[in-house]
Design a protein around this motif. Structure first.
Motif, PDB file in Angstrom:
ATOM      1  N   PRO A  92     -25.443  55.646  43.517  1.00 59.37           N
ATOM      2  CA  PRO A  92     -25.080  54.517  42.648  1.00 59.37           C
ATOM      3  C   PRO A  92     -23.723  53.935  43.020  1.00 59.37           C
ATOM      4  O   PRO A  92     -22.794  54.668  43.344  1.00 59.37           O
ATOM      5  CB  PRO A  92     -25.018  55.168  41.259  1.00 59.37           C
ATOM      6  CG  PRO A  92     -24.593  56.580  41.536  1.00 59.37           C
ATOM      7  CD  PRO A  92     -25.258  56.958  42.831  1.00 59.37           C
ATOM      8  N   TRP A  93     -23.623  52.603  42.979  1.00 59.05           N
ATOM      9  CA  TRP A  93     -22.362  51.940  43.262  1.00 59.05           C
ATOM     10  C   TRP A  93     -21.545  51.818  41.981  1.00 59.05           C
ATOM     11  O   TRP A  93     -22.101  51.778  40.882  1.00 59.05           O
ATOM     12  CB  TRP A  93     -22.610  50.571  43.887  1.00 59.05           C
ATOM     13  CG  TRP A  93     -22.955  50.696  45.332  1.00 59.05           C
ATOM     14  CD1 TRP A  93     -22.105  50.890  46.376  1.00 59.05           C
ATOM     15  CD2 TRP A  93     -24.281  50.664  45.918  1.00 59.05           C
ATOM     16  NE1 TRP A  93     -22.798  50.995  47.559  1.00 59.05           N
ATOM     17  CE2 TRP A  93     -24.139  50.854  47.308  1.00 59.05           C
ATOM     18  CE3 TRP A  93     -25.559  50.498  45.381  1.00 59.05           C
ATOM     19  CZ2 TRP A  93     -25.219  50.878  48.184  1.00 59.05           C
ATOM     20  CZ3 TRP A  93     -26.638  50.526  46.248  1.00 59.05           C
ATOM     21  CH2 TRP A  93     -26.471  50.714  47.629  1.00 59.05           C
ATOM     22  N   PRO A  94     -20.220  51.787  42.094  1.00 64.14           N
ATOM     23  CA  PRO A  94     -19.369  51.754  40.895  1.00 64.14           C
ATOM     24  C   PRO A  94     -19.589  50.501  40.067  1.00 64.14           C
ATOM     25  O   PRO A  94     -19.948  49.443  40.596  1.00 64.14           O
ATOM     26  CB  PRO A  94     -17.944  51.799  41.474  1.00 64.14           C
ATOM     27  CG  PRO A  94     -18.075  51.317  42.876  1.00 64.14           C
ATOM     28  CD  PRO A  94     -19.438  51.747  43.339  1.00 64.14           C
TER      29      PRO A  94
ATOM     30  N   GLY B  24     -36.818  56.384  46.942  1.00 60.43           N
ATOM     31  CA  GLY B  24     -36.011  55.433  47.692  1.00 60.43           C
ATOM     32  C   GLY B  24     -35.997  54.037  47.103  1.00 60.43           C
ATOM     33  O   GLY B  24     -35.028  53.291  47.295  1.00 60.43           O
ATOM     34  N   ILE B  25     -37.045  53.686  46.358  1.00 56.59           N
ATOM     35  CA  ILE B  25     -37.130  52.346  45.788  1.00 56.59           C
ATOM     36  C   ILE B  25     -36.633  52.315  44.342  1.00 56.59           C
ATOM     37  O   ILE B  25     -35.795  51.499  43.965  1.00 56.59           O
ATOM     38  CB  ILE B  25     -38.584  51.829  45.852  1.00 56.59           C
ATOM     39  CG1 ILE B  25     -39.088  51.835  47.304  1.00 56.59           C
ATOM     40  CG2 ILE B  25     -38.680  50.427  45.259  1.00 56.59           C
ATOM     41  CD1 ILE B  25     -38.185  51.111  48.296  1.00 56.59           C
ATOM     42  N   LEU B  26     -37.114  53.231  43.523  1.00 56.19           N
ATOM     43  CA  LEU B  26     -36.787  53.193  42.097  1.00 56.19           C
ATOM     44  C   LEU B  26     -35.341  53.597  41.822  1.00 56.19           C
ATOM     45  O   LEU B  26     -34.819  53.303  40.748  1.00 56.19           O
ATOM     46  CB  LEU B  26     -37.756  54.084  41.322  1.00 56.19           C
ATOM     47  CG  LEU B  26     -39.236  53.660  41.414  1.00 56.19           C
ATOM     48  CD1 LEU B  26     -40.121  54.630  40.634  1.00 56.19           C
ATOM     49  CD2 LEU B  26     -39.446  52.234  40.920  1.00 56.19           C
ATOM     50  N   GLN B  27     -34.664  54.247  42.793  1.00 58.58           N
ATOM     51  CA  GLN B  27     -33.252  54.593  42.606  1.00 58.58           C
ATOM     52  C   GLN B  27     -32.373  53.355  42.443  1.00 58.58           C
ATOM     53  O   GLN B  27     -31.247  53.441  41.946  1.00 58.58           O
ATOM     54  CB  GLN B  27     -32.743  55.416  43.796  1.00 58.58           C
ATOM     55  CG  GLN B  27     -32.667  54.650  45.097  1.00 58.58           C
ATOM     56  CD  GLN B  27     -32.112  55.482  46.247  1.00 58.58           C
ATOM     57  OE1 GLN B  27     -31.541  56.549  46.043  1.00 58.58           O
ATOM     58  NE2 GLN B  27     -32.275  54.993  47.463  1.00 58.58           N
ATOM     59  N   HIS B  28     -32.882  52.202  42.831  1.00 53.96           N
ATOM     60  CA  HIS B  28     -32.113  50.963  42.743  1.00 53.96           C
ATOM     61  C   HIS B  28     -32.271  50.251  41.399  1.00 53.96           C
ATOM     62  O   HIS B  28     -31.741  49.158  41.209  1.00 53.96           O
ATOM     63  CB  HIS B  28     -32.511  50.019  43.883  1.00 53.96           C
ATOM     64  CG  HIS B  28     -32.155  50.548  45.245  1.00 53.96           C
ATOM     65  ND1 HIS B  28     -30.909  50.384  45.807  1.00 53.96           N
ATOM     66  CD2 HIS B  28     -32.884  51.255  46.135  1.00 53.96           C
ATOM     67  CE1 HIS B  28     -30.882  50.963  46.997  1.00 53.96           C
ATOM     68  NE2 HIS B  28     -32.070  51.493  47.222  1.00 53.96           N
ATOM     69  N   GLY B  29     -33.020  50.859  40.474  1.00 58.88           N
ATOM     70  CA  GLY B  29     -33.122  50.316  39.123  1.00 58.88           C
ATOM     71  C   GLY B  29     -34.084  49.159  38.957  1.00 58.88           C
ATOM     72  O   GLY B  29     -34.084  48.476  37.924  1.00 58.88           O
ATOM     73  N   VAL B  30     -34.951  48.931  39.950  1.00 56.80           N
ATOM     74  CA  VAL B  30     -35.853  47.784  39.893  1.00 56.80           C
ATOM     75  C   VAL B  30     -36.811  47.860  38.712  1.00 56.80           C
ATOM     76  O   VAL B  30     -37.196  46.823  38.140  1.00 56.80           O
ATOM     77  CB  VAL B  30     -36.626  47.649  41.228  1.00 56.80           C
ATOM     78  CG1 VAL B  30     -37.489  48.853  41.509  1.00 56.80           C
ATOM     79  CG2 VAL B  30     -37.455  46.382  41.256  1.00 56.80           C
TER      80      VAL B  30
END
Length: 295
Positions: free
Chosen positions: A61-63, A250-256
């Motif tokens: 996760p990015w800050p 790999g995909i859902l970690q981005h919160g889509v």
């Protein structure tokens, strides 16, 4: 009998780990997407968009704290971008790019799932990413690495960079997607002091405006961002619905999944792609999948 699916790009990725298509976009398309991208970059640098990749951090996760010194913008299809996102609906879901994805994955386009669409840009200060594979952590032992390489379905998904400006950021080691790391590669992916060093056999994937590269995300690769050179490169992926489970983390970690239900596609292809991802997100609803990488 249905017509056989072309396999030129599939075969090139199988052999080298990437396939390059020159002049994929027309000059008119480049102008259209440049204008749309410039507006989005300005919007994000001004602090109006939280889904950005902050300089100095490589993986999510990015800050949450805001900084204009960013190297990427996520969620180009996010409904909260409103009209800023509209041009990218047609870019991501059109017959030309889906034909390439169909070739790579060797499935009919009805079996392709929406995944991610992001943008890679020049940060305000120079920044380099470490050598990595996207889904295999560098600390794994050779036996674990071999097992993961064997178990990962090479054509479960298709990842791409589509350049709108000159782009010489991506560095890859051809053929490394289907073998264990050499001693040199292992040392330069594990040792934190050597993760930005030259690796024997590396090449720079040089793109001109309109050029498109698809690559296996477990090829050894890194990136070098020169803050003095404007970079606008669209970066995204598509999934093969037959292998959705292997793509989920790999995909859902981005919160889509959080905003996907509110997405209102502006063309039929995107509506179909969206539904495939909705099905995957529903399958993993409430499951903490964690993150594919750290750093």
């Amino acid at each position: 009998m249905p017509a056989p699916i072309p396999h030129k790009h599939h075969d090139e990725i199988e052999q080298d780990g990437f396939t390059l298509i020159r002049n994929f976009l027309t000059p008119e398309e480049i102008d259209t997407y440049l204008e749309a991208s410039d507006k989005l970059v300005q919007y994000a640098r001004e602090g109006n968009w939280p889904a950005v990749r902050t300089r100095g951090k490589q993986f999510p996760p990015w800050p949450k704290n805001f900084s204009p010194d960013i190297w990427g913008i996520s969620g180009l299809l996010h409904p909260d971008l409103h009209e800023l996102s509209f041009p990218f609906h047609d870019l991501y879901a059109n017959d030309r790019i889906l034909a390439v994805v169909s070739d790579i994955l060797q499935v009919d386009k009805s079996m392709i799932s929406m995944e991610l669409l992001n943008m890679l840009i020049n940060p305000m200060t120079d920044f380099e990413l470490d050598w990595h594979r996207d889904t295999i952590k560098p600390e794994v032992s050779p036996s674990e690495e071999q097992e993961e390489l064997l178990n990962v379905e090479a054509f479960a998904g298709a990842q791409f960079n589509l350049a709108l400006t000159d782009d010489a950021c991506l560095i890859v080691v051809p053929g490394s997607h289907k073998r264990l790391r050499t001693d040199e590669e292992r040392e330069k992916t594990v040792d934190p002091n050597r993760r930005k060093e030259h690796i024997t056999g590396e090449i720079v994937v040089e793109l001109k405006p309109g050029d498109l590269v698809f690559y296996n995300n477990n090829i050894l690769h890194r990136a070098k961002y020169d803050s003095s050179k404007k970079r606008l490169t669209l970066h995204g992926s598509y999934g093969n619905v037959k292998h959705g489970k292997s793509r989920a983390k790999g995909i859902l970690q981005h919160g889509v999944a959080e905003w996907l239900p509110r997405l209102q596609p502006r063309n039929e292809d995107l509506a179909r792609l969206k539904q495939k991802l909705v099905d995957l997100a529903n399958e993993f609803e409430g499951v903490d999948l964690g993150y594919a990488q750290e750093g």
